[in-house]
Motif scaffolding. Sequence first.
Motif, PDB file in Angstrom:
ATOM      1  N   PRO A 127       0.808  -1.222   0.000  1.00 42.06           N
ATOM      2  CA  PRO A 127       0.000   0.000   0.000  1.00 42.06           C
ATOM      3  C   PRO A 127       0.832   1.259   0.000  1.00 42.06           C
ATOM      4  CG  PRO A 127      -0.969  -1.627   1.462  1.00 42.06           C
ATOM      5  CD  PRO A 127       0.340  -2.209   0.985  1.00 42.06           C
ATOM      6  N   ILE A 128       1.973   1.231   0.704  1.00 39.34           N
ATOM      7  CA  ILE A 128       2.787   2.450   0.776  1.00 39.34           C
ATOM      8  C   ILE A 128       3.363   2.823  -0.575  1.00 39.34           C
ATOM      9  CG2 ILE A 128       4.959   1.286   1.352  1.00 39.34           C
ATOM     10  CD1 ILE A 128       5.472   3.602   3.326  1.00 39.34           C
ATOM     11  N   VAL A 166     -16.594  -9.469  -8.417  1.00 35.69           N
ATOM     12  CA  VAL A 166     -16.414  -8.088  -7.968  1.00 35.69           C
ATOM     13  C   VAL A 166     -15.732  -8.055  -6.603  1.00 35.69           C
ATOM     14  CG1 VAL A 166     -17.664  -6.030  -7.192  1.00 35.69           C
ATOM     15  CG2 VAL A 166     -18.304  -7.150  -9.338  1.00 35.69           C
ATOM     16  N   ARG A 167     -16.143  -8.948  -5.697  1.00 34.07           N
ATOM     17  CA  ARG A 167     -15.506  -8.997  -4.377  1.00 34.07           C
ATOM     18  C   ARG A 167     -14.031  -9.361  -4.493  1.00 34.07           C
ATOM     19  NH1 ARG A 167     -20.665 -11.018  -2.702  1.00 34.07           N
ATOM     20  NH2 ARG A 167     -20.013 -13.169  -3.069  1.00 34.07           N
ATOM     21  N   GLN A 168     -13.699 -10.215  -5.450  1.00 34.82           N
ATOM     22  CA  GLN A 168     -12.293 -10.570  -5.668  1.00 34.82           C
ATOM     23  C   GLN A 168     -11.477  -9.338  -6.084  1.00 34.82           C
ATOM     24  OE1 GLN A 168     -11.605 -13.766  -4.321  1.00 34.82           O
ATOM     25  NE2 GLN A 168     -10.783 -14.484  -6.269  1.00 34.82           N
ATOM     26  N   ILE A 169     -12.046  -8.538  -6.970  1.00 35.91           N
ATOM     27  CA  ILE A 169     -11.366  -7.318  -7.393  1.00 35.91           C
ATOM     28  C   ILE A 169     -11.203  -6.368  -6.206  1.00 35.91           C
ATOM     29  CG2 ILE A 169     -11.573  -5.242  -8.836  1.00 35.91           C
ATOM     30  CD1 ILE A 169     -13.043  -7.039 -10.895  1.00 35.91           C
ATOM     31  N   GLN A 170     -12.271  -6.188  -5.442  1.00 35.59           N
ATOM     32  CA  GLN A 170     -12.194  -5.304  -4.281  1.00 35.59           C
ATOM     33  C   GLN A 170     -11.193  -5.821  -3.257  1.00 35.59           C
ATOM     34  OE1 GLN A 170     -16.466  -5.361  -3.461  1.00 35.59           O
ATOM     35  NE2 GLN A 170     -16.583  -3.175  -3.965  1.00 35.59           N
ATOM     36  N   GLY A 171     -11.168  -7.126  -3.048  1.00 33.58           N
ATOM     37  CA  GLY A 171     -10.211  -7.709  -2.109  1.00 33.58           C
ATOM     38  C   GLY A 171      -8.781  -7.513  -2.558  1.00 33.58           C
ATOM     39  N   LEU A 185      -3.194  -2.353  -2.346  1.00 37.19           N
ATOM     40  CA  LEU A 185      -3.002  -0.910  -2.386  1.00 37.19           C
ATOM     41  C   LEU A 185      -3.716  -0.176  -1.254  1.00 37.19           C
ATOM     42  CD1 LEU A 185      -3.320  -0.281  -6.238  1.00 37.19           C
ATOM     43  CD2 LEU A 185      -1.243  -0.392  -4.872  1.00 37.19           C
ATOM     44  N   GLY A 186      -4.311  -0.900  -0.346  1.00 43.02           N
ATOM     45  CA  GLY A 186      -4.989  -0.257   0.769  1.00 43.02           C
ATOM     46  C   GLY A 186      -6.232   0.519   0.380  1.00 43.02           C
ATOM     47  N   LEU A 187      -6.832   0.148  -0.740  1.00 35.07           N
ATOM     48  CA  LEU A 187      -8.055   0.801  -1.213  1.00 35.07           C
ATOM     49  C   LEU A 187      -9.243  -0.087  -0.854  1.00 35.07           C
ATOM     50  CD1 LEU A 187      -6.826   1.873  -4.778  1.00 35.07           C
ATOM     51  CD2 LEU A 187      -7.163   3.382  -2.806  1.00 35.07           C
ATOM     52  N   GLY A 188     -10.004   0.304   0.159  1.00 36.39           N
ATOM     53  CA  GLY A 188     -11.130  -0.498   0.606  1.00 36.39           C
ATOM     54  C   GLY A 188     -12.313  -0.402  -0.327  1.00 36.39           C
ATOM     55  N   PRO A 189     -13.381  -1.163  -0.039  1.00 37.22           N
ATOM     56  CA  PRO A 189     -14.590  -1.134  -0.874  1.00 37.22           C
ATOM     57  C   PRO A 189     -15.231   0.244  -0.960  1.00 37.22           C
ATOM     58  CG  PRO A 189     -14.604  -3.042   0.580  1.00 37.22           C
ATOM     59  CD  PRO A 189     -13.468  -2.182   1.024  1.00 37.22           C
ATOM     60  N   ASP A 190     -14.932   1.130  -0.008  1.00 35.95           N
ATOM     61  CA  ASP A 190     -15.455   2.501  -0.107  1.00 35.95           C
ATOM     62  C   ASP A 190     -14.759   3.272  -1.220  1.00 35.95           C
ATOM     63  OD1 ASP A 190     -13.093   2.309   1.474  1.00 35.95           O
ATOM     64  OD2 ASP A 190     -13.429   4.348   2.209  1.00 35.95           O
ATOM     65  N   LYS A 191     -13.519   2.895  -1.539  1.00 39.75           N
ATOM     66  CA  LYS A 191     -12.771   3.537  -2.623  1.00 39.75           C
ATOM     67  C   LYS A 191     -12.974   2.821  -3.957  1.00 39.75           C
ATOM     68  CE  LYS A 191     -10.806   6.410   0.260  1.00 39.75           C
ATOM     69  NZ  LYS A 191     -11.238   7.837   0.293  1.00 39.75           N
ATOM     70  N   VAL A 192     -13.189   1.516  -3.900  1.00 35.10           N
ATOM     71  CA  VAL A 192     -13.441   0.709  -5.097  1.00 35.10           C
ATOM     72  C   VAL A 192     -14.882   0.203  -4.983  1.00 35.10           C
ATOM     73  CG1 VAL A 192     -12.685  -1.263  -6.487  1.00 35.10           C
ATOM     74  CG2 VAL A 192     -11.009   0.072  -5.201  1.00 35.10           C
ATOM     75  N   ALA A 193     -15.821   1.110  -5.200  1.00 34.87           N
ATOM     76  CA  ALA A 193     -17.248   0.814  -5.051  1.00 34.87           C
ATOM     77  C   ALA A 193     -17.812   0.462  -6.415  1.00 34.87           C
ATOM     78  CB  ALA A 193     -17.977   2.012  -4.447  1.00 34.87           C
ATOM     79  N   ALA A 232      -5.931   7.117 -10.326  1.00 35.43           N
ATOM     80  CA  ALA A 232      -4.519   7.486 -10.446  1.00 35.43           C
ATOM     81  C   ALA A 232      -3.625   6.585  -9.604  1.00 35.43           C
ATOM     82  CB  ALA A 232      -4.338   8.949 -10.044  1.00 35.43           C
ATOM     83  N   ILE A 233      -4.075   6.206  -8.414  1.00 40.81           N
ATOM     84  CA  ILE A 233      -3.292   5.292  -7.574  1.00 40.81           C
ATOM     85  C   ILE A 233      -3.068   3.972  -8.305  1.00 40.81           C
ATOM     86  CG2 ILE A 233      -3.404   3.854  -5.494  1.00 40.81           C
ATOM     87  CD1 ILE A 233      -4.734   6.218  -4.070  1.00 40.81           C
TER      88      ILE A 233
END
Length: 375
Positions: free
Chosen positions: A4-5, A247-252, A258-266, A285-286
Amino acid sequence: MIRPILACLLLALPAAADLPAWGRRMEARSVRASAGLWDLQTGKLLEGYETDRALVPASTTKVLSTYALLKTWKPDYEIETEVWGDLRGSTVAGDLVFKGGGDPLLTSERIWLLAEELKARGVTAVKGRVRLDQSAFDDQHFGNGWENTSANTTPPVLPLSVNFNRDRGRMVSEPERYAADTLTRILRQDGIVIEGAAAEAGEPRKLLGFRSPPLRDIVGGINKFSNNFMIEMLVKRFGGGTWPQGVRQIQGFYSTMLGLGPDKVAITDGSGLSKENRLSARTLAIVLRAAWHDFEVGPEMVGSLKIIGGEPFRLHIKDAALARRIRVKTGHLNGVWSACGYLQTRDGKGHVFAIILNGDCAESDVWDQIRAWAD
């Protein structure tokens, strides 16, 4: 593994005056915007307007889907279509069964190759008929959130689909019948006799595993041509045959990598057809910056994007001043225009950019800003 960093969470610096002015002009027209330009090496925000605002992203969603697939499955990943039958000598005693695995590129041209492989294994005749096994996917043929969008432009998604479930460019009304008829016709034309009789057969065995092109080639077709059908075939396979799990696999993946939770990858699909999807310019962009710096699969991901002024096929955007300086994934739905990718300024510096517009907007609203950044 990309930590993630390493995404740097795209550091925020004071924004320059012109992009906020552009954003205010959009808002005055009741157009909501999320946009930003970041340094490719450091991740620093050079210009931004509501970079964290989550909006409907349209086909820029494919950036997230295809990078997750490339990183998880790797660029040389292939999908197998299995062929089963009770082969006795050179004749299949009963039906010849094609078990789909989600190959999105099972076209007539490639079915000819499949027929040749069957002949090479000694198959010359089939007593029964061609039959399909669609058990690899569930019975949901259209994605979640497609009810109020362009669902009528994307054919039903089944694990064995021929020619993108289209015939001469038009969606077929009975995709399974079309697939079976096309397979039968091509096998016969290639010299394999399909009798179509009701014939008794013993236990079938796997006669052939016909492999798709590698994932690197499939992803190139998805992103350069923005093919909704192809990416949704892969998302369902990614989820073991179901859209929600894909979709859950992509979000996971993004939560872990990258530390992008489901709130960021909705998201509710992989193509961006759903207007329930929500992404911000910063999230796009991330992901793009992570892909650029990913030695393992980054070259394939970057190479899958359209190159302005550098494709063998015609592009909608024609601007000699941008030639070979923009690599981009665009998106469009009713009331949505978006674009994200990489650009090189005239001084040779590399940048990541993303723009999402929701409202009564036009493609020129996006490209006027991209041109300003590139100059």
